[in-house]
Design a protein around this motif. Structure first.
Motif, PDB file in Angstrom:
ATOM      1  N   LYS A 132       0.209  43.221  18.348  1.00  0.00           N
ATOM      2  CA  LYS A 132       1.117  43.988  17.845  1.00  0.00           C
ATOM      3  C   LYS A 132       2.051  45.020  19.120  1.00  0.00           C
ATOM      4  CE  LYS A 132       1.516  41.636  13.902  1.00  0.00           C
ATOM      5  NZ  LYS A 132       2.473  40.780  13.396  1.00  0.00           N
ATOM      6  N   THR A 143       2.292  45.027   9.171  1.00  0.00           N
ATOM      7  CA  THR A 143       2.390  43.590   9.146  1.00  0.00           C
ATOM      8  C   THR A 143       4.093  43.792   8.182  1.00  0.00           C
ATOM      9  OG1 THR A 143       0.750  44.079   7.702  1.00  0.00           O
ATOM     10  CG2 THR A 143       0.402  42.480   9.601  1.00  0.00           C
ATOM     11  N   ASN A 144       3.719  45.510   7.220  1.00  0.00           N
ATOM     12  CA  ASN A 144       4.781  44.902   7.275  1.00  0.00           C
ATOM     13  C   ASN A 144       6.966  44.977   7.025  1.00  0.00           C
ATOM     14  OD1 ASN A 144       3.583  43.169   4.786  1.00  0.00           O
ATOM     15  ND2 ASN A 144       3.333  45.297   3.820  1.00  0.00           N
ATOM     16  N   ARG A 145       6.218  46.086   8.299  1.00  0.00           N
ATOM     17  CA  ARG A 145       7.378  46.271   9.159  1.00  0.00           C
ATOM     18  C   ARG A 145       7.054  45.299  10.594  1.00  0.00           C
ATOM     19  NH1 ARG A 145       5.930  52.489  10.154  1.00  0.00           N
ATOM     20  NH2 ARG A 145       7.123  52.111  11.164  1.00  0.00           N
ATOM     21  N   ARG A 146       7.889  44.086  10.689  1.00  0.00           N
ATOM     22  CA  ARG A 146       7.590  43.611  11.458  1.00  0.00           C
ATOM     23  C   ARG A 146       8.560  43.642  12.774  1.00  0.00           C
ATOM     24  NH1 ARG A 146      10.139  41.161   7.160  1.00  0.00           N
ATOM     25  NH2 ARG A 146      12.234  39.331   6.928  1.00  0.00           N
ATOM     26  N   ASN A 147      10.039  43.987  12.263  1.00  0.00           N
ATOM     27  CA  ASN A 147      10.870  44.411  13.022  1.00  0.00           C
ATOM     28  C   ASN A 147      10.601  45.946  13.982  1.00  0.00           C
ATOM     29  OD1 ASN A 147      12.487  42.377  12.583  1.00  0.00           O
ATOM     30  ND2 ASN A 147      13.369  43.781  10.668  1.00  0.00           N
ATOM     31  N   ASP A 148       9.694  46.924  13.030  1.00  0.00           N
ATOM     32  CA  ASP A 148       9.520  48.396  13.925  1.00  0.00           C
ATOM     33  C   ASP A 148       8.227  48.333  14.883  1.00  0.00           C
ATOM     34  OD1 ASP A 148      11.551  49.818  12.815  1.00  0.00           O
ATOM     35  OD2 ASP A 148      10.151  49.965  10.553  1.00  0.00           O
ATOM     36  N   LEU A 192       4.251  56.760  11.143  1.00  0.00           N
ATOM     37  CA  LEU A 192       2.948  55.452  11.125  1.00  0.00           C
ATOM     38  C   LEU A 192       2.371  56.967   9.938  1.00  0.00           C
ATOM     39  CD1 LEU A 192       1.934  52.903  10.806  1.00  0.00           C
ATOM     40  CD2 LEU A 192      -0.098  53.823  12.607  1.00  0.00           C
ATOM     41  N   GLN A 216       7.199  54.586  16.355  1.00  0.00           N
ATOM     42  CA  GLN A 216       7.245  54.463  15.400  1.00  0.00           C
ATOM     43  C   GLN A 216       6.609  55.111  14.115  1.00  0.00           C
ATOM     44  OE1 GLN A 216      10.219  52.274  13.312  1.00  0.00           O
ATOM     45  NE2 GLN A 216      10.410  51.336  15.580  1.00  0.00           N
ATOM     46  N   THR A 267       4.695  48.486  19.529  1.00  0.00           N
ATOM     47  CA  THR A 267       5.829  48.928  19.164  1.00  0.00           C
ATOM     48  C   THR A 267       7.067  48.668  20.482  1.00  0.00           C
ATOM     49  OG1 THR A 267       5.562  50.888  20.504  1.00  0.00           O
ATOM     50  CG2 THR A 267       5.249  50.772  18.158  1.00  0.00           C
ATOM     51  N   GLN A 303       0.952  48.195   6.754  1.00  0.00           N
ATOM     52  CA  GLN A 303       1.919  48.802   7.545  1.00  0.00           C
ATOM     53  C   GLN A 303       2.963  48.664   8.805  1.00  0.00           C
ATOM     54  OE1 GLN A 303       2.020  53.604   7.639  1.00  0.00           O
ATOM     55  NE2 GLN A 303       0.442  53.345   6.861  1.00  0.00           N
ATOM     56  N   GLY A 332       1.201  39.590   6.160  1.00  0.00           N
ATOM     57  CA  GLY A 332       2.652  39.823   5.889  1.00  0.00           C
ATOM     58  C   GLY A 332       3.063  38.337   6.036  1.00  0.00           C
TER      59      GLY A 332
END
Length: 647
Positions: free
Chosen positions: A433, A118-123, A443, A441, A435, A116, A552
């Protein structure tokens, strides 16, 4: 007067304490509201002042009663490698938050949570503050985010292609042969004890990435033309030899070697101070920083001039690709004006630096640890050698073929050895990573809807997720009375080197092919390789459970480059030689020759126990995880001349 000063100081201290308390209260409230399990700790691990004061604070905390510190003390240390999966098992959660007075930290060893994030790189953007020090030559693809990262990625990705992997394979075979020849030193049967394997694999990887990434051919010492000072000369572009080029005080390889060796000092100490420190190591560190920058700038200017003159150069060359991708072409300069660059000179040099740094350390460490692990696991080493014999069928190295042989290596025992080494010793312990401020965010954590608070620092813990029994098939430990790790996974075999765990079908490699992209158009446009990290002929763990190259869109751009290099080195070495642990500390070579098999096994077990201790206790990270103290002594023998050979 003294009373006024004391009162002012007490007031400042009180105000600061109030500020810390209020921030901690906010952080605690956010963690409570998140729905994620949390633990309070007194220090933010990555705070530089805390890191600098650890030498005083940690011994003091160790003196406190354990009942005061036991729940949280280990989480104030750099615990990812030392404790691995143990904290997650202890807390009964694969994702948890530590609450500190400065900033909350989320740790996870949950494959689904990792996917979740790595796939939501903008979040969940990269925690760029961690990478600030890597801007020493300029901004680059690692130190950027958002549209800036997309721009860097698109320009730097073309050289990392299957076409270039052919070159990487061939170059690694030649360089690996040079490395082995240097170890054997003219002896056709066995080498002396080699204590420089870590340094030699670093040189091997440097030579490969210099050729495959920058078009610079470097010869192994002892090959090519020897100059007056005993250094080897070869290659082109003024940055390709162990000799000192005109206008320099260090050779290219010495400059880069010293730059990497002193990287921690170069990253932390301001250059103006480093230059003036009255120590030899500081002088060498600063000089290497300047010298390697000058070499790369000369290469850049040379290739830039060639392109502007119409001599295009090889697009497989990373420097050429960056120059042309930045808009510097003969056509752009035809009107007599300076081309408008989409990457600055500093950004081009910055990308060159991080590719050399990260790319060559990852592959070098993996080859080093594969050799050590196979020396300790003789049955797996023999299995690998039989598999290599089956693949190459006695063909000389000159007849090895990338298209025919590499898919079989990737899907056979060589791939299993590589995957298992990267599972146990992933290059990065905690992938950072975050936020953003003002951007909490949602999750999903084990089916529960949770919220990651704003401004949280996130660590994807690769040593833990790689050992998470919820994601990997497990067996009993080899020796329940003496587990491979004193804390982590003491009841299963996930701390043990067992490449056979990846093998599904011994014949599957014969039909194996290199993993392909999954058809993601946006990823392809950015040069992001979305193909799996492992061959379809081998076990494929759940997505997010195996992240040696991250996951990702922000996964390692050079992962296939590194994998091909590792496989080629293993194939070259073990098709001809066996690797053995050195037992010099416990017995001389003459004494070993007179020993019974039982006595040999005794000294070998002592050597094995020491190497296991080194790989557990003497490891550390600056950029990548590697052995930071001492060396692992290894011997190389022609196959059939092994001293230690048992199941």
């Amino acid at each position: 007067m003294a009373f006024t000063i004391a009162l002012a100081l007490l007031t400042l201290i009180a105000l600061y304490a109030l500020k810390v308390y209020r921030q901690f209260s906010r952080n605690l409230a956010a963690a409570k509201a998140s729905g994620i399990k949390y633990m309070t700790v007194p220090f933010f691990l990555t705070n530089r002042y805390y890191q600098l004061s650890c030498i005083i604070i940690i011994p003091l905390m160790r003196r406190l009663p354990k009942s005061w510190t036991e729940p949280w003390f280990d989480l104030t240390l750099d615990w990812g490698w030392a404790r691995r999966y143990e904290p997650f098992k202890r807390f009964g959660a694969d994702t948890f938050i530590t609450v500190t007075p400065e900033r909350n930290v989320l740790y996870t060893a949950d494959a689904d949570v990792i996917c979740q994030i790595t796939n939501r790189r903008n979040d969940f953007p990269k925690a760029l503050e961690v990478y600030e020090s890597l801007k020493i030559y300029g901004n680059n693809v690692i130190t950027s985010e958002g549209h800036q990262w997309r721009h860097h990625r698109k320009i730097t990705s073309p050289p990392f292609s299957e076409k270039n992997n052919h070159l990487v394979f061939a170059e690694t075979l030649g360089q690996s042969q040079g490395m082995v020849d240097s170890w054997m030193d003219g002896n056709t049967e066995r080498s002396k004890t080699i204590h420089t394997v870590a340094d030699d694999t670093m040189r091997l990887s440097l030579h490969v990435i210099s050729r495959g990434g920058f078009g610079v051919k470097l010869e192994w010492p002892g090959k090519g033309k020897v100059t007056e000072n005993g250094l080897v000369k070869g290659g082109h572009d003024g940055a390709s030899s162990d000799s000192v080029s005109k206008g320099h005080t260090m050779s290219y390889t010495d400059a880069l070697g010293l730059l990497l060796h002193n990287m921690l000092a170069i990253l932390i100490i301001p250059k103006i101070i480093l230059k003036r420190l009255p120590f030899e190591w500081a002088r060498l560190a600063y000089t290497s920083y300047v010298e390697w920058g000058n070499y790369m700038n000369e290469m850049f200017q040379s290739k830039k001039s060639a392109i502007l003159e119409g001599r295009e150069g090889d697009n497989l060359d990373l420097m050429v690709a960056m120059i042309k991708g930045a808009g510097i072409t003969k056509e752009s300069a035809a009107n007599g004006q300076t081309p408008a660059q989409t990457l600055t000179d500093d950004e081009i040099l910055g990308n060159a630096f991080v590719f050399i740094l990260a790319g060559h350390e990852t592959a070098a460490n993996s080859v080093h640890f594969c050799l050590a692990l196979l020396a300790m696991n003789i049955t797996s080493q023999r299995h690998l050698q039989r598999d290599l014999d089956d693949i190459f069928q006695g063909r000389p190295v000159s007849q090895w073929d990338y298209d025919q042989d590499v898919p079989k290596l990737f899907g056979g025992m060589a791939g299993a050895v590589m995957n298992e080494e990267l599972r146990l010793v992933a290059p990065i312990v905690g992938i950072p990573k975050s936020t953003a401020k003002g951007s909490p965010q949602p999750l999903n954590v084990r089916g529960k809807k949770c919220t990651v608070p704003e401004n949280v620092y996130i660590q994807l813990m690769s040593p833990a997720v790689h050992r998470n029994p919820n994601h990997w098939p497990t067996g009993p430990p080899a020796d329940p009375e003496n587990p491979a790790h004193p804390l982590s996974n003491t009841d299963n075999d996930l701390e043990e080197f067992k490449p056979e765990r990846w093998l599904l079908d011994s014949d599957a490699k014969n039909a194996a092919s290199m993993p392909d992209h999954d058809g993601d158009a946006e990823a392809s446009s950015l040069g992001v390789n979305t193909a799996p990290d492992t061959s379809a002929a081998l076990y494929r763990p759940p997505k997010g459970a195996y992240i040696p190259f991250s996951e990702g869109y922000r996964s390692c751009i050079g992962r296939r480059f590194a994998q091909v290099q590792i496989l080629a080195a293993l194939a070259l070495i073990f098709s001809q030689y066996s690797v053995e642990l050195s037992v010099d500390t416990y017995a001389s070579e003459e004494e070993v020759e007179k020993m019974s098999e039982k006595e040999k096994r005794g000294v070998w077990e002592k050597a094995k126990a020491e190497v296991e201790r080194q790989m557990r206790d003497d490891m550390g990270s600056v950029i990548t995880l590697q052995l930071r103290k001492g060396s692992i002594g290894l011997r190389f023998v022609k196959r059939g001349n092994e001293r230690f050979d048992w199941k």
